[in-house]
Design a protein around this motif. Structure first.
Motif, short mmCIF file in Angstrom:
data_model
loop_
_atom_site.label_atom_id
_atom_site.label_comp_id
_atom_site.label_asym_id
_atom_site.label_seq_id
_atom_site.Cartn_x
_atom_site.Cartn_y
_atom_site.Cartn_z
N ALA A 181 1.04 -1.41 0.29
CA ALA A 181 0.30 0.09 -0.16
C ALA A 181 0.45 1.40 -0.38
O ALA A 181 1.77 1.26 0.74
CB ALA A 181 -1.14 0.10 1.47
N VAL A 182 0.34 2.53 -0.30
CA VAL A 182 1.27 3.76 -1.19
C VAL A 182 0.68 4.43 0.09
O VAL A 182 -0.56 4.67 -0.20
CB VAL A 182 1.47 3.63 -2.43
CG1 VAL A 182 2.34 4.93 -2.76
CG2 VAL A 182 1.96 2.89 -3.03
N ARG A 183 1.28 5.41 0.68
CA ARG A 183 0.96 6.26 1.35
C ARG A 183 2.21 7.71 1.67
O ARG A 183 2.89 7.26 0.36
CB ARG A 183 0.69 6.39 3.13
CG ARG A 183 -0.52 4.40 3.39
CD ARG A 183 -1.68 5.24 2.69
NE ARG A 183 -2.51 4.63 3.63
CZ ARG A 183 -3.31 3.41 2.70
NH1 ARG A 183 -2.58 3.67 0.79
NH2 ARG A 183 -4.47 2.91 2.87
N SER A 184 1.55 8.56 1.96
CA SER A 184 2.58 10.15 2.54
C SER A 184 1.56 10.93 3.28
O SER A 184 0.68 10.34 3.69
CB SER A 184 2.05 11.34 0.88
OG SER A 184 1.07 11.43 1.24
N GLU A 213 5.76 12.87 -0.07
CA GLU A 213 6.32 12.13 -0.52
C GLU A 213 5.84 10.42 0.01
O GLU A 213 5.44 9.96 0.31
CB GLU A 213 7.64 12.11 0.52
CG GLU A 213 8.40 13.25 0.93
CD GLU A 213 9.80 12.99 2.41
OE1 GLU A 213 10.35 12.34 1.98
OE2 GLU A 213 9.06 13.96 2.88
N ALA A 214 5.65 10.06 -1.36
CA ALA A 214 4.83 8.81 -1.65
C ALA A 214 6.09 7.10 -1.17
O ALA A 214 7.44 7.73 -1.29
CB ALA A 214 4.29 8.62 -2.71
N MET A 215 5.41 6.75 -0.82
CA MET A 215 6.72 5.18 0.13
C MET A 215 5.25 4.15 0.33
O MET A 215 4.28 4.51 1.23
CB MET A 215 7.03 5.65 1.02
CG MET A 215 6.59 5.66 2.43
SD MET A 215 7.09 6.47 3.40
CE MET A 215 7.55 8.23 3.63
N THR A 216 5.79 3.11 -0.25
CA THR A 216 5.11 1.99 0.18
C THR A 216 5.20 1.46 2.33
O THR A 216 6.24 2.59 3.02
CB THR A 216 5.41 0.66 -0.11
OG1 THR A 216 6.84 0.31 0.27
CG2 THR A 216 5.24 0.90 -1.68
N VAL A 217 4.32 1.21 2.32
CA VAL A 217 4.14 0.67 3.68
C VAL A 217 5.17 -0.36 4.66
O VAL A 217 5.57 0.69 5.64
CB VAL A 217 2.52 0.74 3.96
CG1 VAL A 217 3.14 -0.07 5.78
CG2 VAL A 217 1.41 1.17 4.11
N ALA A 218 5.41 -0.70 3.81
CA ALA A 218 6.81 -1.43 3.98
C ALA A 218 8.03 -0.56 4.17
O ALA A 218 9.03 -0.61 5.78
CB ALA A 218 7.98 -2.31 3.36
N LEU A 253 7.71 2.27 4.59
CA LEU A 253 7.41 3.54 5.98
C LEU A 253 7.88 2.78 7.11
O LEU A 253 8.63 3.86 8.32
CB LEU A 253 6.25 3.80 6.21
CG LEU A 253 5.34 3.92 7.30
CD1 LEU A 253 5.91 5.10 7.66
CD2 LEU A 253 4.03 4.63 7.21
N ALA A 254 7.88 1.33 7.37
CA ALA A 254 7.60 0.73 8.67
C ALA A 254 9.31 0.31 8.79
O ALA A 254 10.17 0.82 9.94
CB ALA A 254 7.48 -1.03 8.06
N ARG A 255 10.40 0.47 7.84
CA ARG A 255 11.56 0.48 7.89
C ARG A 255 11.44 1.81 8.40
O ARG A 255 13.46 1.69 8.94
CB ARG A 255 12.07 0.05 6.18
CG ARG A 255 12.06 -1.64 6.33
CD ARG A 255 12.64 -1.22 5.18
NE ARG A 255 12.50 -1.33 3.80
CZ ARG A 255 11.87 -1.74 2.79
NH1 ARG A 255 10.73 -3.58 3.53
NH2 ARG A 255 10.71 -1.19 2.13
N LEU A 256 11.78 2.29 7.81
CA LEU A 256 11.76 4.82 8.48
C LEU A 256 11.63 4.34 9.78
O LEU A 256 12.98 4.96 10.81
CB LEU A 256 11.16 5.48 7.17
CG LEU A 256 11.23 5.64 6.00
CD1 LEU A 256 10.64 6.57 5.76
CD2 LEU A 256 13.12 6.55 6.27
N VAL A 257 10.41 3.45 9.93
CA VAL A 257 10.04 3.95 11.82
C VAL A 257 10.72 3.34 12.60
O VAL A 257 11.74 3.71 13.57
CB VAL A 257 8.81 3.74 11.83
CG1 VAL A 257 8.55 3.70 13.27
CG2 VAL A 257 7.32 4.73 11.31
N TYR A 293 -3.09 6.19 -1.67
CA TYR A 293 -4.45 6.70 -1.23
C TYR A 293 -3.19 8.28 -0.62
O TYR A 293 -2.63 8.83 0.13
CB TYR A 293 -4.17 6.22 0.82
CG TYR A 293 -5.19 7.37 0.76
CD1 TYR A 293 -7.18 7.55 0.77
CD2 TYR A 293 -5.03 7.81 2.49
CE1 TYR A 293 -7.28 8.53 0.88
CE2 TYR A 293 -5.88 8.50 3.12
CZ TYR A 293 -6.88 8.89 2.82
OH TYR A 293 -8.04 9.81 3.67
N LEU A 294 -3.42 8.88 -2.42
CA LEU A 294 -2.10 10.17 -1.67
C LEU A 294 -2.85 10.98 -2.49
O LEU A 294 -3.90 11.09 -2.97
CB LEU A 294 -1.04 9.78 -2.80
CG LEU A 294 -0.03 8.55 -2.34
CD1 LEU A 294 -0.18 8.32 -3.90
CD2 LEU A 294 1.33 9.26 -1.51
#
Length: 349
Positions: A246-249, A279-284, A286-290, A314-315
């Protein structure tokens, strides 16, 4: 550092103050009501306004609506009790008494979903609250009402070809399913506010809000960022429930406050503006950033990718917000995550 009378970091408050500087002429001497004031949006807005008022000598009066004002002021809002230009009203958004207060501006940020209503009552709550706000604006001669709507108005829909949702027609959608209740409620309140503005002469400012992070981010609300931050704070592996595609920002709370106040002051009546990150990114990802921001707690992807499945995107398309209002996200997602973790770490000491 967190200043006395506030719960947000000083650097975030200063950032909001700088962002609000161009709005000084419109906000000077204003009396602003904020519904949903004890939630994520509300706390950023209220503290940002109080700080900006002092920084720029705006002589603002801010009124918060809470279901139980005394309980809020005795609990997580106790730091706000020192502000003489802040009033906390108690009541339901659909029926509260203004107690003679007059509002030049109203920010309607109440989240009907937080009330725990069944679907059959959810839309009624949204409509009742918005009707009451329109009546107040008409009675007070209010200049502008800002509705914090949602990017959910674009969903469920066929995925946009560009990968981002623009403020045009919502596309093909099944509006009868249960999961569409929140989106339908937001669509109806947008229509109500626009119609009310034409009848009563106030400006209807509409912000379609997407995904966010920062202080007061709900850690148990079922949203990816909050869940990931909660895992990181607990020292757990970041758990990704799906396949991570999934893609979010995400937009940081300090930017959110500036954007919402800009839409309130400068947004064209009845014209929606998307509010969200760029900044669009996949949820995966995002998880790695956190995980990295928390010292590499690790990531666990629990779902398996389905062959041929379309990614959940969802952007926000931010062309209108940038072009008409000059809005830009100033705090990168990586920094926003770190600030969110730092705030929760400090508050838990």
């Amino acid at each position: 550092m967190i200043p006395d009378g506030f719960s947000l970091f000083r650097n975030d408050l200063d950032y909001i103050g700088a962002g609000v500087r161009p709005l000084r002429g419109a906000l000077a001497g204003a009396s602003i009501l904020v519904t949903g004031a004890t939630g994520f949006f509300g706390m950023w807005l209220v503290e940002g306004l109080l700080w900006a008022s002092t920084a720029h000598d705006l002589s603002l009066r801010v009124t918060m609506l809470s279901r139980d004002g005394p309980r809020f002021l005795a609990g997580r809002g106790r730091h706000l009790g020192v502000h003489p230009n802040l009033t906390v009203l108690s009541g339901d958004v659909a029926s509260f008494d203004d107690h003679g207060h007059r509002f030049t501006h109203i920010i309607h940020a109440a989240n009907e979903g937080a009330a725990g209503h069944a679907a059959s009552r959810h839309i009624g709550t949204a409509i009742g609250g918005t009707r009451h706000i329109i009546d107040l604006a008409a009675a007070h001669g209010t200049e502008a009402v800002l509705l914090t709507s949602s990017g959910a108005v674009y969903r469920p829909l066929d995925p946009p070809s560009s990968g981002a949702s623009a403020e045009g027609p919502a596309g093909a959608a099944d509006y009868t399913v249960y999961r569409a209740v929140y989106a339908e409620a937001k669509r109806m309140t947008e229509t109500m506010l626009a119609a009310g503005s034409e009848q009563h002469g106030f400006r209807a400012a509409i912000a379609r809000c997407f995904a966010f992070t920062g202080a007061y981010l709900p850690l148990d609300g079922g949203q990816a960022m909050g869940n990931f931050v909660g895992d990181a704070l607990a020292g757990r592996k970041i758990g990704v429930a799906g396949d991570g595609t999934a893609v979010r920002s995400y937009l940081y709370g300090a930017d959110l406050a500036i954007w919402l106040l800009t839409v309130l002051v400068r947004g064209k009546s009845g014209r929606p503006y998307n509010v969200g990150g760029d900044e669009a990114m996949t949820v995966a990802e995002l998880a790695r950033l956190v995980s990295a921001a928390a010292g590499d707690t690790g990531v666990e992807i629990r779902g398996a990718a389905q062959p041929g499945a379309t990614a959940d995107i969802y952007l926000p398309d931010l062309t209108r917000s940038a072009g008409e209002l000059g809005l830009r996200a100033g705090i990168p997602t990586r920094d926003a995550i770190r600030r969110t973790l730092d705030w929760y770490t400090v508050k838990r000491r």
